[in-house]
Design a protein around this motif. Structure first.
Motif, mmCIF file in Angstrom:
data_model
loop_
_atom_site.group_PDB
_atom_site.id
_atom_site.type_symbol
_atom_site.label_atom_id
_atom_site.label_comp_id
_atom_site.label_asym_id
_atom_site.label_seq_id
_atom_site.Cartn_x
_atom_site.Cartn_y
_atom_site.Cartn_z
ATOM 1 N N VAL A 106 -15.439 32.343 1.838
ATOM 2 C CA VAL A 106 -14.097 32.893 2.089
ATOM 3 C C VAL A 106 -14.011 33.402 3.534
ATOM 4 O O VAL A 106 -13.041 33.120 4.243
ATOM 5 N N ALA A 107 -15.047 34.103 3.980
ATOM 6 C CA ALA A 107 -15.061 34.635 5.354
ATOM 7 C C ALA A 107 -14.927 33.504 6.374
ATOM 8 O O ALA A 107 -14.303 33.665 7.415
ATOM 9 N N ALA A 108 -15.526 32.357 6.052
ATOM 10 C CA ALA A 108 -15.494 31.216 6.972
ATOM 11 C C ALA A 108 -14.235 30.369 6.803
ATOM 12 O O ALA A 108 -14.066 29.364 7.483
ATOM 13 N N GLY A 109 -13.352 30.756 5.883
ATOM 14 C CA GLY A 109 -12.114 30.002 5.669
ATOM 15 C C GLY A 109 -12.334 28.712 4.888
ATOM 16 O O GLY A 109 -11.492 27.818 4.917
ATOM 17 N N LEU A 110 -13.441 28.605 4.160
ATOM 18 C CA LEU A 110 -13.755 27.371 3.441
ATOM 19 C C LEU A 110 -13.473 27.471 1.938
ATOM 20 O O LEU A 110 -13.701 26.518 1.199
ATOM 21 N N HIS A 111 -13.010 28.631 1.500
ATOM 22 C CA HIS A 111 -12.504 28.815 0.138
ATOM 23 C C HIS A 111 -11.259 29.684 0.277
ATOM 24 O O HIS A 111 -11.266 30.628 1.072
ATOM 25 N N PRO A 112 -10.173 29.368 -0.469
ATOM 26 C CA PRO A 112 -8.960 30.181 -0.351
ATOM 27 C C PRO A 112 -9.262 31.672 -0.570
ATOM 28 O O PRO A 112 -10.068 32.017 -1.435
ATOM 29 N N SER A 113 -8.607 32.512 0.200
ATOM 30 C CA SER A 113 -8.883 33.948 0.127
ATOM 31 C C SER A 113 -8.142 34.597 -1.038
ATOM 32 O O SER A 113 -6.967 34.329 -1.267
ATOM 33 N N PRO A 114 -8.822 35.504 -1.742
ATOM 34 C CA PRO A 114 -8.148 36.250 -2.812
ATOM 35 C C PRO A 114 -7.346 37.443 -2.288
ATOM 36 O O PRO A 114 -6.555 38.019 -3.020
ATOM 37 N N ALA A 150 -27.361 13.658 -5.304
ATOM 38 C CA ALA A 150 -28.710 13.104 -5.479
ATOM 39 C C ALA A 150 -29.224 13.371 -6.895
ATOM 40 O O ALA A 150 -29.895 12.531 -7.488
ATOM 41 N N LEU A 151 -28.898 14.528 -7.449
ATOM 42 C CA LEU A 151 -29.347 14.849 -8.817
ATOM 43 C C LEU A 151 -28.641 13.957 -9.840
ATOM 44 O O LEU A 151 -29.249 13.493 -10.803
ATOM 45 N N ILE A 152 -27.351 13.703 -9.610
ATOM 46 C CA ILE A 152 -26.599 12.817 -10.513
ATOM 47 C C ILE A 152 -27.230 11.420 -10.495
ATOM 48 O O ILE A 152 -27.447 10.804 -11.542
ATOM 49 N N GLU A 153 -27.578 10.967 -9.283
ATOM 50 C CA GLU A 153 -28.218 9.656 -9.135
ATOM 51 C C GLU A 153 -29.538 9.578 -9.914
ATOM 52 O O GLU A 153 -29.893 8.532 -10.450
ATOM 53 N N LYS A 154 -30.241 10.709 -9.999
ATOM 54 C CA LYS A 154 -31.524 10.742 -10.721
ATOM 55 C C LYS A 154 -31.338 10.865 -12.237
ATOM 56 O O LYS A 154 -32.315 10.887 -12.980
ATOM 57 N N GLY A 155 -30.088 11.037 -12.688
ATOM 58 C CA GLY A 155 -29.854 11.098 -14.136
ATOM 59 C C GLY A 155 -29.606 12.484 -14.694
ATOM 60 O O GLY A 155 -29.691 12.704 -15.895
ATOM 61 N N PHE A 156 -29.290 13.435 -13.819
ATOM 62 C CA PHE A 156 -28.959 14.781 -14.303
ATOM 63 C C PHE A 156 -27.462 14.908 -14.520
ATOM 64 O O PHE A 156 -26.664 14.290 -13.801
ATOM 65 N N HIS A 157 -27.075 15.738 -15.502
ATOM 66 C CA HIS A 157 -25.664 16.040 -15.694
ATOM 67 C C HIS A 157 -25.328 17.332 -14.953
ATOM 68 O O HIS A 157 -25.877 18.395 -15.244
ATOM 69 N N ILE A 158 -24.412 17.221 -13.975
ATOM 70 C CA ILE A 158 -23.949 18.401 -13.244
ATOM 71 C C ILE A 158 -22.626 18.828 -13.886
ATOM 72 O O ILE A 158 -21.702 18.011 -14.019
ATOM 73 N N VAL A 159 -22.551 20.082 -14.293
ATOM 74 C CA VAL A 159 -21.337 20.603 -14.925
ATOM 75 C C VAL A 159 -20.148 20.412 -13.968
ATOM 76 O O VAL A 159 -20.271 20.717 -12.776
ATOM 77 N N THR A 160 -19.058 19.890 -14.475
ATOM 78 C CA THR A 160 -17.830 19.503 -13.740
ATOM 79 C C THR A 160 -18.041 18.263 -12.863
ATOM 80 O O THR A 160 -17.139 17.846 -12.154
ATOM 81 N N GLY A 161 -19.235 17.709 -12.855
ATOM 82 C CA GLY A 161 -19.482 16.476 -12.099
ATOM 83 C C GLY A 161 -19.722 16.676 -10.609
ATOM 84 O O GLY A 161 -19.805 15.706 -9.864
ATOM 85 N N GLY A 162 -19.823 17.915 -10.164
ATOM 86 C CA GLY A 162 -20.082 18.131 -8.733
ATOM 87 C C GLY A 162 -19.808 19.561 -8.319
ATOM 88 O O GLY A 162 -19.793 20.470 -9.159
ATOM 89 N N THR A 163 -19.589 19.765 -7.026
ATOM 90 C CA THR A 163 -19.365 21.129 -6.531
ATOM 91 C C THR A 163 -18.424 21.158 -5.323
ATOM 92 O O THR A 163 -18.419 20.230 -4.515
ATOM 93 N N ASP A 164 -17.650 22.240 -5.241
ATOM 94 C CA ASP A 164 -16.819 22.520 -4.054
ATOM 95 C C ASP A 164 -17.399 23.674 -3.261
ATOM 96 O O ASP A 164 -16.861 24.052 -2.223
ATOM 97 N N ASN A 165 -18.450 24.313 -3.795
ATOM 98 C CA ASN A 165 -18.955 25.506 -3.106
ATOM 99 C C ASN A 165 -20.463 25.397 -2.854
ATOM 100 O O ASN A 165 -20.945 24.326 -2.517
ATOM 101 N N HIS A 166 -21.152 26.497 -2.978
ATOM 102 C CA HIS A 166 -22.569 26.560 -2.602
ATOM 103 C C HIS A 166 -23.509 26.331 -3.771
ATOM 104 O O HIS A 166 -24.715 26.409 -3.593
ATOM 105 N N LEU A 167 -22.970 26.128 -4.978
ATOM 106 C CA LEU A 167 -23.874 26.073 -6.138
ATOM 107 C C LEU A 167 -23.488 24.967 -7.097
ATOM 108 O O LEU A 167 -22.414 24.361 -7.014
ATOM 109 N N MET A 168 -24.402 24.709 -8.031
ATOM 110 C CA MET A 168 -24.128 23.753 -9.107
ATOM 111 C C MET A 168 -24.926 24.181 -10.326
ATOM 112 O O MET A 168 -25.928 24.896 -10.204
ATOM 113 N N LEU A 169 -24.451 23.715 -11.477
ATOM 114 C CA LEU A 169 -25.109 24.016 -12.729
ATOM 115 C C LEU A 169 -25.582 22.685 -13.302
ATOM 116 O O LEU A 169 -24.791 21.752 -13.450
ATOM 117 N N VAL A 170 -26.881 22.593 -13.588
ATOM 118 C CA VAL A 170 -27.425 21.370 -14.180
ATOM 119 C C VAL A 170 -27.501 21.596 -15.687
ATOM 120 O O VAL A 170 -28.143 22.539 -16.140
#
Ligand code: PLP
Length: 445
Positions: A214-222, A304-324
């Protein structure tokens, strides 16, 4: 131990307390030699740690700048005012409190300012990615207030604003809480603000995880949509461990008095000094470059994890994290638990945390998922190529189901990669983390 490796102390501690010096040195080497993938962790700069290790730890400064209960606060006032000014500039906020000892304290003060005990708050459910302080029964927020929850849409695994609105209309909460600890997509704070206003609730946004973005303007500010915004300072924001609150000038008084004298005593003035240093770093152009790379790295790791056969919750990420979600991954035939994965990866030099997944069937101590984040690896200068390598190691270790030989081999390779990306000093003792900036164009300094 002849000399300490740690960047934060000189020979003083080695001479006065060898036992603790050894522990801190061990921790320093652990941080240098392993891959830190915990999404809520980062490496503070040496400047931040220097301020945190300063003489301000000696000072009692109960109260607020120019209104203290103790004498001798001239420089404590200067430090706190500098932190407040920089923080307000960083987020375009009117007012701020920089005293919360943690993100949890920030949330507690805000709830107490807005709710009477027993009144209702609506937050994201912990098992869907919310936080303990958003109304969990094992936390003060679920004990002191009546907590109700919204979750994710079963199909999309994303926030479903129509569902949030339906629950809000039915439950009529006094406070709506937005924010998460394990959600990889943009959160629409504008819509959450509209829902809150429609039901006569105050919107509280807890941006603990994404405050750096948010500070860097890369996620909408609350900030324009919320009554109060809270955050930690040690996650993507890369400062010292602590909390903050942002609000309008008009709302400041109520929350200030709930921090002190409401729930805290003297502020941690050394930590507030370190917060000011971190906010100063976040105002630099290099911080925006860093956060851009954090997101690019998360997207590279996820792909890269999806390519290896992992399921990423929501199919990807818009931020700094992901859930496998391991229960839906080809690797391990959907049978590996979060607990096993965390343990095996730890033995291989990769630090991750087990995490519940949406619609979790296992207990929170076992779980079916792991959460991965890129803020720390990006601080040490790693880029997309290294993320691909990290994904390969994760696949290799989990495919082997914790085979000793595989884990030993991966651990050695991890150590070698880490030595090429020193956090604080390289093997010659040269300083590497001045401001910990990472500039994808010019390489890392
Ligand atoms: C980390 C986190 C907190 C709590 O921070 P602490 O400093 O550990 O108390 C609060 N809310 C969210 C969403 C978080 O991710």
């Amino acid at each position: 131990m002849k000399r300490t490796h740690s960047p934060t102390f000189d020979m003083m501690l080695v001479e006065s307390d060898m036992e603790m010096a050894q522990i801190l040195d061990d921790e320093y080497l652990r941080e240098e030699h392993g891959l830190e993938l915990i999404a809520s962790e980062n490496y503070a700069s040496r400047a931040v740690m220097e301020a945190q290790g300063s003489v301000l730890t000696n000072k009692y400064a109960e109260g607020y700048p120019s209104k203290r209960y103790y004498g001798g606060c001239t420089f404590a006032d200067a430090a706190e005012k500098l932190a407040i000014d920089r923080l307000c500039q960083l987020y375009g906020a009117e007012a701020a409190n920089v005293q919360p000892h943690s993100g949890s304290q920030a949330n507690m003060a805000v709830y107490l300012a807005l709710l009477q005990p027993g009144e209702k708050l609506l937050g994201m459910s912990l098992s869907h990615g919310g936080h303990l302080t958003h109304g969990s029964p094992v936390n003060f927020s679920g004990r002191l207030f009546q907590a109700v929850h919204y979750g994710l849409n079963e199909q999309t695994e994303r926030l479903d604003y129509d569902m949030v609105r339906d629950i809000a209309l039915r439950e009529k909460p006094k406070v709506l809480v937005a924010g998460a600890s394990a959600y990889s997509r943009i959160i629409d704070f504008e819509t959450m603000g509209k829902i809150a206003r429609e039901v006569g609730a105050d919107l509280v946004v807890d941006m603990a995880h994404i405050s750096g973005l948010v500070a860097a303007g890369l996620h909408p500010s609350p900030v324009p949509h919320s009554t109060y915004v809270t955050s930690t300072t040690h996650k993507t924001l890369r400062g010292p461990r602590g909390g903050i609150i942002l609000c309008s000038a008009e709302r400041l008084k109520a929350v200030n008095s709930w921090i002190f004298p409401g729930i805290q005593g003297g502020p941690l003035m050394h930590v507030i000094a370190a917060k000011a240093v971190a906010f100063g770093e976040a105002l630099q152009p290099s911080f925006k470059q860093y956060q851009k790379q954090v997101i690019l790295n998360a997207q590279a790791l996820s792909a890269a994890l999806i390519e290896k056969g992992f399921h990423i919750v929501t199919g990807g990420t818009d931020n700094h994290l992901m859930l496998v979600d391991l229960s839906r991954s080809k690797v391990g035939a959907g049978e590996i638990t979060g607990k096993d994965a965390e343990g095996w990866l730890d033995l291989s030099g990769l630090t991750v945390n087990k995490n519940t997944v949406p619609h979790e069937k296992r207990s929170p101590f076992v779980t079916s998922g792991i959460r991965l984040g890129t803020p720390a690896l990006t601080t040490r200068g790693m880029m997309e190529a290294e993320m691909k390598q990290v994904a390969s190691w994760i696949a290799e270790v989990l495919e082997s189901r914790g085979n000793e030989a595989v884990m030993t081999k991966v651990h050695a390779e991890v150590r070698e990669l880490c030595e090429g990306f020193p956090v604080y000093f390289d093997e010659h003792g040269d300083d590497h983390a001045e401001g910990s900036c990472c500039d994808p164009q010019g390489g890392c300094c």
